[in-house]
Design an enzyme around this catalytic site. Structure first.
Site, PDB file in Angstrom:
ATOM      1  N   SER A   7       0.851  -1.190   0.000  1.00 29.06           N
ATOM      2  CA  SER A   7       0.000   0.000   0.000  1.00 29.06           C
ATOM      3  C   SER A   7       0.883   1.235   0.000  1.00 29.06           C
ATOM      4  O   SER A   7       1.678   1.434   0.931  1.00 29.06           O
ATOM      5  CB  SER A   7      -0.892   0.014   1.241  1.00 29.06           C
ATOM      6  OG  SER A   7      -1.379   1.332   1.429  1.00 29.06           O
ATOM      7  N   HIS A  30      -1.232  -1.141  -4.265  1.00 29.36           N
ATOM      8  CA  HIS A  30      -2.502  -0.860  -3.586  1.00 29.36           C
ATOM      9  C   HIS A  30      -2.594   0.642  -3.305  1.00 29.36           C
ATOM     10  O   HIS A  30      -1.735   1.220  -2.634  1.00 29.36           O
ATOM     11  CB  HIS A  30      -2.549  -1.676  -2.291  1.00 29.36           C
ATOM     12  CG  HIS A  30      -3.844  -1.609  -1.559  1.00 29.36           C
ATOM     13  ND1 HIS A  30      -4.950  -2.350  -1.911  1.00 29.36           N
ATOM     14  CD2 HIS A  30      -4.217  -0.892  -0.461  1.00 29.36           C
ATOM     15  CE1 HIS A  30      -5.943  -2.106  -1.066  1.00 29.36           C
ATOM     16  NE2 HIS A  30      -5.528  -1.211  -0.180  1.00 29.36           N
ATOM     17  N   ASP A  32      -4.748   3.578  -1.656  1.00 28.44           N
ATOM     18  CA  ASP A  32      -5.780   3.806  -0.637  1.00 28.44           C
ATOM     19  C   ASP A  32      -6.392   5.190  -0.778  1.00 28.44           C
ATOM     20  O   ASP A  32      -5.763   6.203  -0.476  1.00 28.44           O
ATOM     21  CB  ASP A  32      -5.164   3.654   0.758  1.00 28.44           C
ATOM     22  CG  ASP A  32      -5.008   2.195   1.138  1.00 28.44           C
ATOM     23  OD1 ASP A  32      -5.982   1.435   1.009  1.00 28.44           O
ATOM     24  OD2 ASP A  32      -3.899   1.813   1.561  1.00 28.44           O
ATOM     25  N   MET A  34      -9.093   7.907   0.347  1.00 31.07           N
ATOM     26  CA  MET A  34      -9.906   8.252   1.536  1.00 31.07           C
ATOM     27  C   MET A  34     -10.440   9.672   1.390  1.00 31.07           C
ATOM     28  O   MET A  34      -9.730  10.559   0.911  1.00 31.07           O
ATOM     29  CB  MET A  34      -9.048   8.165   2.800  1.00 31.07           C
ATOM     30  CG  MET A  34      -8.336   6.829   2.976  1.00 31.07           C
ATOM     31  SD  MET A  34      -7.561   6.725   4.590  1.00 31.07           S
ATOM     32  CE  MET A  34      -6.606   5.209   4.387  1.00 31.07           C
ATOM     33  N   HIS A  68      -8.449   1.060  -3.727  1.00 30.84           N
ATOM     34  CA  HIS A  68      -9.338   0.752  -2.602  1.00 30.84           C
ATOM     35  C   HIS A  68     -10.038   2.052  -2.206  1.00 30.84           C
ATOM     36  O   HIS A  68      -9.427   2.930  -1.599  1.00 30.84           O
ATOM     37  CB  HIS A  68      -8.468   0.179  -1.465  1.00 30.84           C
ATOM     38  CG  HIS A  68      -9.206  -0.069  -0.189  1.00 30.84           C
ATOM     39  ND1 HIS A  68      -8.549  -0.279   1.021  1.00 30.84           N
ATOM     40  CD2 HIS A  68     -10.529  -0.151   0.093  1.00 30.84           C
ATOM     41  CE1 HIS A  68      -9.437  -0.479   1.969  1.00 30.84           C
ATOM     42  NE2 HIS A  68     -10.641  -0.397   1.447  1.00 30.84           N
ATOM     43  N   MET A  70     -12.179   4.163  -0.070  1.00 30.60           N
ATOM     44  CA  MET A  70     -12.806   4.324   1.254  1.00 30.60           C
ATOM     45  C   MET A  70     -13.504   5.676   1.250  1.00 30.60           C
ATOM     46  O   MET A  70     -13.102   6.630   1.921  1.00 30.60           O
ATOM     47  CB  MET A  70     -11.729   4.236   2.346  1.00 30.60           C
ATOM     48  CG  MET A  70     -11.199   2.821   2.525  1.00 30.60           C
ATOM     49  SD  MET A  70      -9.584   2.769   3.336  1.00 30.60           S
ATOM     50  CE  MET A  70      -8.534   3.022   1.925  1.00 30.60           C
ATOM     51  N   MET A 139     -11.323  -6.272   5.554  1.00 32.02           N
ATOM     52  CA  MET A 139     -10.485  -5.342   6.323  1.00 32.02           C
ATOM     53  C   MET A 139     -10.122  -5.984   7.656  1.00 32.02           C
ATOM     54  O   MET A 139     -10.990  -6.506   8.359  1.00 32.02           O
ATOM     55  CB  MET A 139     -11.228  -4.029   6.590  1.00 32.02           C
ATOM     56  CG  MET A 139     -11.407  -3.116   5.388  1.00 32.02           C
ATOM     57  SD  MET A 139      -9.884  -2.664   4.535  1.00 32.02           S
ATOM     58  CE  MET A 139      -8.961  -1.821   5.839  1.00 32.02           C
ATOM     59  N   ASP A 177      -6.275  -6.657   4.408  1.00 32.02           N
ATOM     60  CA  ASP A 177      -5.674  -5.321   4.431  1.00 32.02           C
ATOM     61  C   ASP A 177      -5.710  -4.775   5.851  1.00 32.02           C
ATOM     62  O   ASP A 177      -6.789  -4.592   6.424  1.00 32.02           O
ATOM     63  CB  ASP A 177      -6.488  -4.427   3.483  1.00 32.02           C
ATOM     64  CG  ASP A 177      -5.935  -3.031   3.331  1.00 32.02           C
ATOM     65  OD1 ASP A 177      -4.857  -2.748   3.879  1.00 32.02           O
ATOM     66  OD2 ASP A 177      -6.599  -2.219   2.654  1.00 32.02           O
TER      67      ASP A 177
END
Ligand code: DX5
Ligand code: ZN
Length: 221
Positions: A7, A30, A32, A34, A68, A70, A139, A177
């Site tokens: 990540s 990966h 992330d 957010m 990913h 979020m 998760m 993850d």
């Protein structure tokens, strides 16, 4: 063989291309994303995902770009991430009112679709969508930050999701993850995971190739 997906959340964004070059022995990258709403933190948008993808193209073209999300209302942004080069887009079941529609929207863009579950979310939320999923992300921390310790109670859920994937004869990948390190990687694989995300476990090491190798070796049966 489990795949290793570092990540970039734990990377140095001042030197993103070099950081991505340093993980060129990994399988996936990966990303992330957010939004400060679904999770308390704000991180990467399509612009940086695109920069990461370009660094991937230059240094490690074999790596799969795995985004990913979020974020709330992910349907509004899946096209932007697909355009940035995402090959897998994972949305949170908790963030999708119409999860089936979100999965269809991702697949219509020619991108593989993943569904992520927070640690407290029962796997039954997958009951009527699992056949459509290319990936399930369990998760193992509450999403929002790198460097947290894993929540042990998620292991039985990983086992149950694996059993369900196998019972249906699906090729769906099972990703974990949060808190994944070389010293616990085998436990995730034993529970049924086949894609291991690791942020601080890879980028926290001075020698990233060695960190990736250690996770891969630990994950080998
Ligand atoms: C957490 C993110 C993770 C995080 C993992 O919300 O989804 O991908 O970067 O970091 P580590 O491996 O440090 O727990
Ligand atoms: Zn993640």
């Amino acid at each position: 063989m489990a795949l290793v997906a570092p990540s970039i959340l734990s990377a140095d964004f001042g030197h993103l291309a070099d950081e991505i070059a340093s993980i060129s022995s990994a399988d996936w990258i990966h990303v992330d994303v957010m939004d400060g709403r679904f999770v308390p933190n704000i991180t990467i948008g399509p612009l940086i995902a695109d920069a990461a993808r370009r660094a991937r193209d230059a240094h490690a073209p074999h790596m799969v770009v795995d985004c990913h999300l979020m974020i709330v209302e992910p349907d509004r942004y899946v096209e932007d991430f697909a355009r940035a080069g995402a090959q897998v887009i994972t949305v949170h079941a908790e963030a999708c009112t119409h999860l089936d529609r979100s999965i269809q929207a991702i697949k219509a863009l020619g991108v593989k679709a993943g569904v992520s579950l927070n640690p407290h979310t029962p796997e039954s939320v997958l009951d009527y969508v699992l056949e459509q999923c290319d990936l399930v992300l369990a998760m193992t921390v509450n999403p929002g930050f790198g460097g947290q310790s894993l929540i042990e109670r998620v292991f039985p859920k990983i086992e149950r999701i694996r059993a369900r994937i196998d019972a249906l004869g699906l090729q769906t990948r099972l990703q974990v993850d949060g808190g994944v390190k070389a010293d616990n990687a085998w436990r995730f694989v034993q529970a049924g995971a086949d894609v291991l995300v690791s942020g601080s476990g890879v980028f926290g090491a001075a020698d990233r190739a060695a960190a990736i190798r250690k996770i891969r070796d630990a994950a080998r049966p």
